[in-house]
Design a protein around this motif. Structure first.
Motif, mmCIF file in Angstrom:
data_model
loop_
_atom_site.group_PDB
_atom_site.id
_atom_site.type_symbol
_atom_site.label_atom_id
_atom_site.label_comp_id
_atom_site.label_asym_id
_atom_site.label_seq_id
_atom_site.Cartn_x
_atom_site.Cartn_y
_atom_site.Cartn_z
ATOM 1 N N CYS A 1 -32.137 27.430 11.605
ATOM 2 C CA CYS A 1 -32.233 28.756 10.973
ATOM 3 C C CYS A 1 -32.187 29.852 12.033
ATOM 4 O O CYS A 1 -31.524 30.884 11.829
ATOM 5 N N MET B 1 -28.570 30.161 13.162
ATOM 6 C CA MET B 1 -27.756 30.872 12.170
ATOM 7 C C MET B 1 -28.033 32.370 12.220
ATOM 8 O O MET B 1 -27.103 33.178 12.132
ATOM 9 N N LEU B 2 -29.305 32.737 12.385
ATOM 10 C CA LEU B 2 -29.662 34.151 12.490
ATOM 11 C C LEU B 2 -29.028 34.767 13.732
ATOM 12 O O LEU B 2 -28.418 35.835 13.666
ATOM 13 N N VAL C 1 -24.774 34.450 10.951
ATOM 14 C CA VAL C 1 -24.343 33.750 9.735
ATOM 15 C C VAL C 1 -24.959 34.401 8.500
ATOM 16 O O VAL C 1 -24.335 34.486 7.451
ATOM 17 N N GLY C 2 -26.180 34.864 8.629
ATOM 18 C CA GLY C 2 -26.866 35.523 7.523
ATOM 19 C C GLY C 2 -28.070 36.279 8.026
ATOM 20 O O GLY C 2 -28.498 36.090 9.168
ATOM 21 N N ARG C 3 -28.585 37.150 7.168
ATOM 22 C CA ARG C 3 -29.818 37.869 7.502
ATOM 23 C C ARG C 3 -30.995 36.926 7.314
ATOM 24 O O ARG C 3 -30.916 35.954 6.556
ATOM 25 N N GLU D 1 -33.661 37.276 5.613
ATOM 26 C CA GLU D 1 -34.046 37.207 4.205
ATOM 27 C C GLU D 1 -33.148 36.241 3.436
ATOM 28 O O GLU D 1 -33.612 35.489 2.574
ATOM 29 N N ASP D 2 -31.855 36.260 3.746
ATOM 30 C CA ASP D 2 -30.895 35.408 3.045
ATOM 31 C C ASP D 2 -31.067 33.941 3.430
ATOM 32 O O ASP D 2 -30.986 33.050 2.580
ATOM 33 N N ILE D 3 -31.293 33.686 4.703
ATOM 34 C CA ILE D 3 -31.504 32.318 5.174
ATOM 35 C C ILE D 3 -32.772 31.746 4.542
ATOM 36 O O ILE D 3 -32.761 30.631 3.998
ATOM 37 N N ALA E 1 -32.249 31.158 0.789
ATOM 38 C CA ALA E 1 -31.377 30.007 0.533
ATOM 39 C C ALA E 1 -32.158 28.699 0.605
ATOM 40 O O ALA E 1 -31.970 27.808 -0.234
#
Length: 114
Positions: A23, A26-27, A31-33, A35-37, A40
């Motif tokens: 995670c 990815m941050l 890859v995503g914010r 909050e989104d990670i 998910a």
């Protein structure tokens, strides 16, 4: 549940560390914010709390020590990310300092951007 071999991190801590490190990667890769990670993993994998928010609650300094120890005995897959090291060096340890992945108000609640 039986852990058949004495091992650093045992069962759940090793799995949780790998998930949290991914995670973080990815941050850091955009890859995503956060909050989104977190959302998910809560929605898709039924986590009660996202790994990044959990990291803020537990303290990134504590996690850094744990994964450094696991990396020294279990290998590169537990190597801390540069972002994790930088966050700890900057004193962004999580909720206990008011800032980690997320920012917190004086009551310890996440400050959501408007």
């Amino acid at each position: 549940m039986v852990c058949k071999k004495d091992s650093p991190g045992f069962l759940t801590s090793r799995i949780a560390a790998i998930v949290r490190l991914e995670c973080m990667r990815m941050l850091e890769e955009g890859v995503g914010r956060a909050e989104d990670i977190d959302r998910a993993l809560c929605l898709g994998l039924n986590f009660p709390i996202g790994p990044l928010e959990l990291g803020d609650r537990n303290g990134h300094d504590t996690f850094l020590l744990a994964v450094e120890s696991m990396a020294s005995t279990l290998g590169e897959r537990f190597r801390p990310t540069v972002g994790l090291r930088n966050m700890v060096a900057a004193g962004r340890l999580g909720r206990k300092t008011g800032r980690g992945i997320y920012q917190y108000d004086e009551h310890g609640a996440i400050v959501r951007p408007e």
